[in-house]
Each structure stands twice: as C-alpha cells, then as structure tokens.
Design an enzyme around this catalytic site. Structure first.
Site, PDB file in Angstrom:
ATOM      1  N   TYR A  49       0.839  -1.204   0.000  1.00 60.18           N
ATOM      2  CA  TYR A  49       0.000   0.000   0.000  1.00 60.18           C
ATOM      3  C   TYR A  49       0.882   1.266   0.000  1.00 60.18           C
ATOM      4  O   TYR A  49       0.645   2.205  -0.765  1.00 60.18           O
ATOM      5  CB  TYR A  49      -0.899  -0.037   1.236  1.00 60.18           C
ATOM      6  CG  TYR A  49      -1.921   1.065   1.357  1.00 60.18           C
ATOM      7  CD1 TYR A  49      -3.095   1.047   0.606  1.00 60.18           C
ATOM      8  CD2 TYR A  49      -1.726   2.122   2.243  1.00 60.18           C
ATOM      9  CE1 TYR A  49      -4.046   2.050   0.739  1.00 60.18           C
ATOM     10  CE2 TYR A  49      -2.673   3.124   2.386  1.00 60.18           C
ATOM     11  CZ  TYR A  49      -3.833   3.090   1.640  1.00 60.18           C
ATOM     12  OH  TYR A  49      -4.775   4.082   1.774  1.00 60.18           O
ATOM     13  N   LYS A  96       1.054   4.087  -2.932  1.00 57.92           N
ATOM     14  CA  LYS A  96       0.715   5.488  -2.648  1.00 57.92           C
ATOM     15  C   LYS A  96       1.928   6.397  -2.859  1.00 57.92           C
ATOM     16  O   LYS A  96       1.786   7.519  -3.340  1.00 57.92           O
ATOM     17  CB  LYS A  96       0.180   5.622  -1.215  1.00 57.92           C
ATOM     18  CG  LYS A  96      -1.174   4.923  -0.992  1.00 57.92           C
ATOM     19  CD  LYS A  96      -2.284   5.477  -1.869  1.00 57.92           C
ATOM     20  CE  LYS A  96      -3.672   5.010  -1.447  1.00 57.92           C
ATOM     21  NZ  LYS A  96      -4.728   5.484  -2.338  1.00 57.92           N
TER      22      LYS A  96
HETATM   23  P1  NAD Z   1     -13.340   2.173   0.954  1.00 56.16           P
HETATM   24  O1  NAD Z   1     -12.803   0.789   1.000  1.00 56.16           O
HETATM   25  O2  NAD Z   1     -14.502   2.534   1.798  1.00 56.16           O
HETATM   26  O3  NAD Z   1     -13.675   2.580  -0.544  1.00 56.16           O
HETATM   27  C1  NAD Z   1     -12.834   2.273  -1.618  1.00 56.16           C
HETATM   28  C2  NAD Z   1     -13.630   2.352  -2.889  1.00 56.16           C
HETATM   29  O4  NAD Z   1     -12.810   1.944  -4.003  1.00 56.16           O
HETATM   30  C3  NAD Z   1     -14.840   1.409  -2.879  1.00 56.16           C
HETATM   31  O5  NAD Z   1     -15.949   2.083  -3.421  1.00 56.16           O
HETATM   32  C4  NAD Z   1     -14.390   0.275  -3.792  1.00 56.16           C
HETATM   33  O6  NAD Z   1     -15.450  -0.393  -4.419  1.00 56.16           O
HETATM   34  C5  NAD Z   1     -13.537   1.031  -4.793  1.00 56.16           C
HETATM   35  N1  NAD Z   1     -12.639   0.156  -5.546  1.00 56.16           N
HETATM   36  C6  NAD Z   1     -11.771  -0.762  -5.047  1.00 56.16           C
HETATM   37  N2  NAD Z   1     -11.162  -1.407  -6.058  1.00 56.16           N
HETATM   38  C7  NAD Z   1     -11.644  -0.874  -7.227  1.00 56.16           C
HETATM   39  C8  NAD Z   1     -11.400  -1.116  -8.604  1.00 56.16           C
HETATM   40  N3  NAD Z   1     -10.519  -2.041  -8.999  1.00 56.16           N
HETATM   41  N4  NAD Z   1     -12.079  -0.381  -9.527  1.00 56.16           N
HETATM   42  C9  NAD Z   1     -12.977   0.538  -9.136  1.00 56.16           C
HETATM   43  N5  NAD Z   1     -13.251   0.815  -7.843  1.00 56.16           N
HETATM   44  C10 NAD Z   1     -12.598   0.110  -6.894  1.00 56.16           C
HETATM   45  O7  NAD Z   1     -12.109   3.106   1.273  1.00 56.16           O
HETATM   46  P2  NAD Z   1     -11.999   4.641   1.665  1.00 56.16           P
HETATM   47  O8  NAD Z   1     -11.498   4.691   3.036  1.00 56.16           O
HETATM   48  O9  NAD Z   1     -13.194   5.407   1.281  1.00 56.16           O
HETATM   49  O10 NAD Z   1     -10.750   5.022   0.719  1.00 56.16           O
HETATM   50  C11 NAD Z   1     -10.837   5.807  -0.442  1.00 56.16           C
HETATM   51  C12 NAD Z   1      -9.434   6.224  -0.838  1.00 56.16           C
HETATM   52  O11 NAD Z   1      -8.835   6.970   0.223  1.00 56.16           O
HETATM   53  C13 NAD Z   1      -8.495   5.049  -1.120  1.00 56.16           C
HETATM   54  O12 NAD Z   1      -7.663   5.360  -2.197  1.00 56.16           O
HETATM   55  C14 NAD Z   1      -7.692   4.944   0.166  1.00 56.16           C
HETATM   56  O13 NAD Z   1      -6.450   4.351  -0.054  1.00 56.16           O
HETATM   57  C15 NAD Z   1      -7.587   6.396   0.565  1.00 56.16           C
HETATM   58  N6  NAD Z   1      -7.323   6.615   1.981  1.00 56.16           N
HETATM   59  C16 NAD Z   1      -8.203   6.247   2.957  1.00 56.16           C
HETATM   60  C17 NAD Z   1      -7.886   6.495   4.284  1.00 56.16           C
HETATM   61  C18 NAD Z   1      -8.823   6.139   5.413  1.00 56.16           C
HETATM   62  O14 NAD Z   1      -8.427   6.340   6.565  1.00 56.16           O
HETATM   63  N7  NAD Z   1      -9.999   5.646   5.174  1.00 56.16           N
HETATM   64  C19 NAD Z   1      -6.686   7.099   4.617  1.00 56.16           C
HETATM   65  C20 NAD Z   1      -5.806   7.451   3.606  1.00 56.16           C
HETATM   66  C21 NAD Z   1      -6.148   7.223   2.291  1.00 56.16           C
END
Ligand code: NAD
Length: 248
Positions: A155, A159
């Site tokens: 990851y 990133k």
């Molecule tokens: P989440 O798991 O709730 O949502 C992720 C979304 O991506 C889902 O809708 C999923 O269906 C979609 N997805 C996954 N694989 C896919 C693919 N191959 N094609 C199309 N869609 C796909 O996660 P989140 O927490 O909402 O995260 C969203 C973004 O923010 C991600 O990139 C994550 O790495 C980043 N992020 C999240 C956090 C956190 O604390 N939640 C922190 C830092 C970064």
C-alpha cells in the site's frame, strides 16, 4: 466556489471517501460520473443522494485496474456528457501483511488498483482534457505513502508511487491548462479503518495532534478546493488532511 457546467469522474464512488467527494462536487454544481466495480446498489445510492440534493449524475461500472474497461468507460462518459473536466482517482484497496509473508498476488492487486488504476484513468482522460485545453486531476494518496507503515509495504509503495505519477504528469500537462494534484488523508472514519481494533485506534489517536480521526467530508473539502478555479495556479502538490499527524 462553483462547478456549474463541469463534468467530474470519481472512481470508487460507491462509499466512504469517494461517495463524500461525489456528493460535494455535485453540491457545488458538477455533473458526476460515479464509478463502482462490484456494488451497483451502493453506487446507485450515491446517485440517489446526489439527486435528493438537486444534483445530477450517473453510474459507470469499470475496474480501474483493467485498461481496456477504463478506455471504454471514459469514451462512454465523454459521449454521454460531451466533456470531462475533473478526474478524481479515489479507488483503492488494502491487502495488509508483513513483507516476509506477503503473497505476490497481494502485492500485485494493491499496485494494480491503487497505482496502475490511476495511470489507466489519467491516460484515458488526458486526451479529452488536452483537446479541451483544461482539466483538473486529483489523486487520493495516503499519509502511509509519505511515512510508510509496517504491514503495508504494498500500500505504501503504491501510494508513494502516486507522488511520482502526480508530479510527472503535472509537468507533462501543465502547458495544456491541466492541473494534477493529490490529497493525502491521514486516518479517516470509513469501512477501510472500521476494521481497526479499539487498541490500535487509541494508539493512532494518541499520535494525531488534533486527537481524533478525520471525517470523509474533510477529504472532500480538500478535493473541492483543488478542482476549483481558486486552485488554478497549483499543480504537482499534495494537501495533507491528517489532523497534524504528518506535516509534508
Ligand atoms: P473504501 O474501501 O470505503 O472505498 C474504496 C472504494 O474503491 C470502494 O468504493 C471500492 O469499491 C472502490 N474500488 C476498489 N477497487 C476498485 C477497482 N478495482 N475499480 C474501481 N473501484 C474500486 O475506502 P476509503 O477509506 O473510502 O478510501 C478511499 C481512498 O482513500 C483510497 O484510495 C484509500 O487508499 C484512501 N485513503 C483512505 C484512508 C482512510 O483512513 N480511510 C486514509 C488514507 C487514504
């Protein structure tokens, strides 16, 4: 801040941070193409919420890791709306594990979704935006891409890769009126973090100067700024939305 007349594509818009970004962009006037890969009902719920507030949008199924599916989907979105002004690469997954035990498939899946997925979508949208001589691309990274994390080598690598991708493409597309920036959230309350134990959550909180996890709206607000006219002279940059946990 108004996005009236603009068309936005948000990957992974069916829940969490992606859904909040869809709702925010629609609330300030953008028509939103909500991408999902496996949960049509959840994606439709995002559209229903957009429409409830008087906004506009539709759902598009494609796997960001599949370049052929991405090409077809972006062609369809361009045909449907006539243009694409904003791309938010939000789709992301985790497959955590210590390096010594990490399976190749877990490395590949995370790199293919989180990094190659962004490459695929940027490549597909860049032709449209170059013709328009304008566009806004925002890549959702993570604090982990800047500081690393034990158990998340795949990851963190994906990133961190987004940083190089963002800055390189920002340089390539700047002369065409297209900006490419990133948002790096810290720990945000979503499905991705809901699996953390109470113990781990309280350790994380103790490392956040603001003492609390962020909300999805905090990330959506940063994206809204980056795609607005106010950010027209800003490219190749990352906004760190993390309560002070890391100051980039
Ligand atoms: P989440 O798991 O709730 O949502 C992720 C979304 O991506 C889902 O809708 C999923 O269906 C979609 N997805 C996954 N694989 C896919 C693919 N191959 N094609 C199309 N869609 C796909 O996660 P989140 O927490 O909402 O995260 C969203 C973004 O923010 C991600 O990139 C994550 O790495 C980043 N992020 C999240 C956090 C956190 O604390 N939640 C922190 C830092 C970064």
């Amino acid at each position: 801040m108004s996005l009236e007349g603009k068309v936005a594509v948000v990957t992974g818009g069916s829940r969490g941070i992606g859904r909040a970004i869809c709702l925010r962009l629609a609330a300030i006037g953008a028509k939103v193409a909500v991408n999902y890969v496996s949960k049509p009902d959840a994606a439709q719920e995002t559209i229903d919420l957009i429409k409830l507030e008087g906004g506009e949008g539709s759902v598009y199924r494609f796997d960001v890791a599949d370049s052929a599916e991405v090409q077809d989907a972006f062609k369809k979105i361009t045909d449907d709306y006539g243009r694409i002004d904003i791309l938010v690469n939000n789709a992301g997954i985790t497959r955590d594990g210590l390096l010594m035990k990490m399976k190749d498939e877990n490395w590949d899946q995370v790199l293919n979704t989180n990094l190659k997925g962004a490459f695929n979508c940027i490549k597909a949208v860049s032709r449209v935006m170059m013709k328009q001589r304008s566009g806004r691309i925002v890549n959702i990274s993570s604090i982990i891409g800047f500081v690393g994390n034990a158990g998340q080598a795949n990851y963190a690598a994906a990133k961190a890769g987004l940083t190089g991708l963002t800055r390189s493409v920002a340089k390539e597309l700047a002369s065409r009126g297209i900006t490419v920036n990133g948002v790096a959230p810290g720990y945000i309350v979503t499905d991705m973090t809901s699996g953390l134990s109470e113990e781990v959550t309280s350790i994380i909180k103790s490392e956040i100067p603001m003492g609390t996890l962020g909300e999805v709206e905090d990330v959506a607000g940063a994206v809204a700024y980056l795609v607005s006219d106010d950010a027209r002279y800003l490219t190749g940059q990352f906004l760190h939305v993390n309560g002070g946990m890391f100051m980039g």
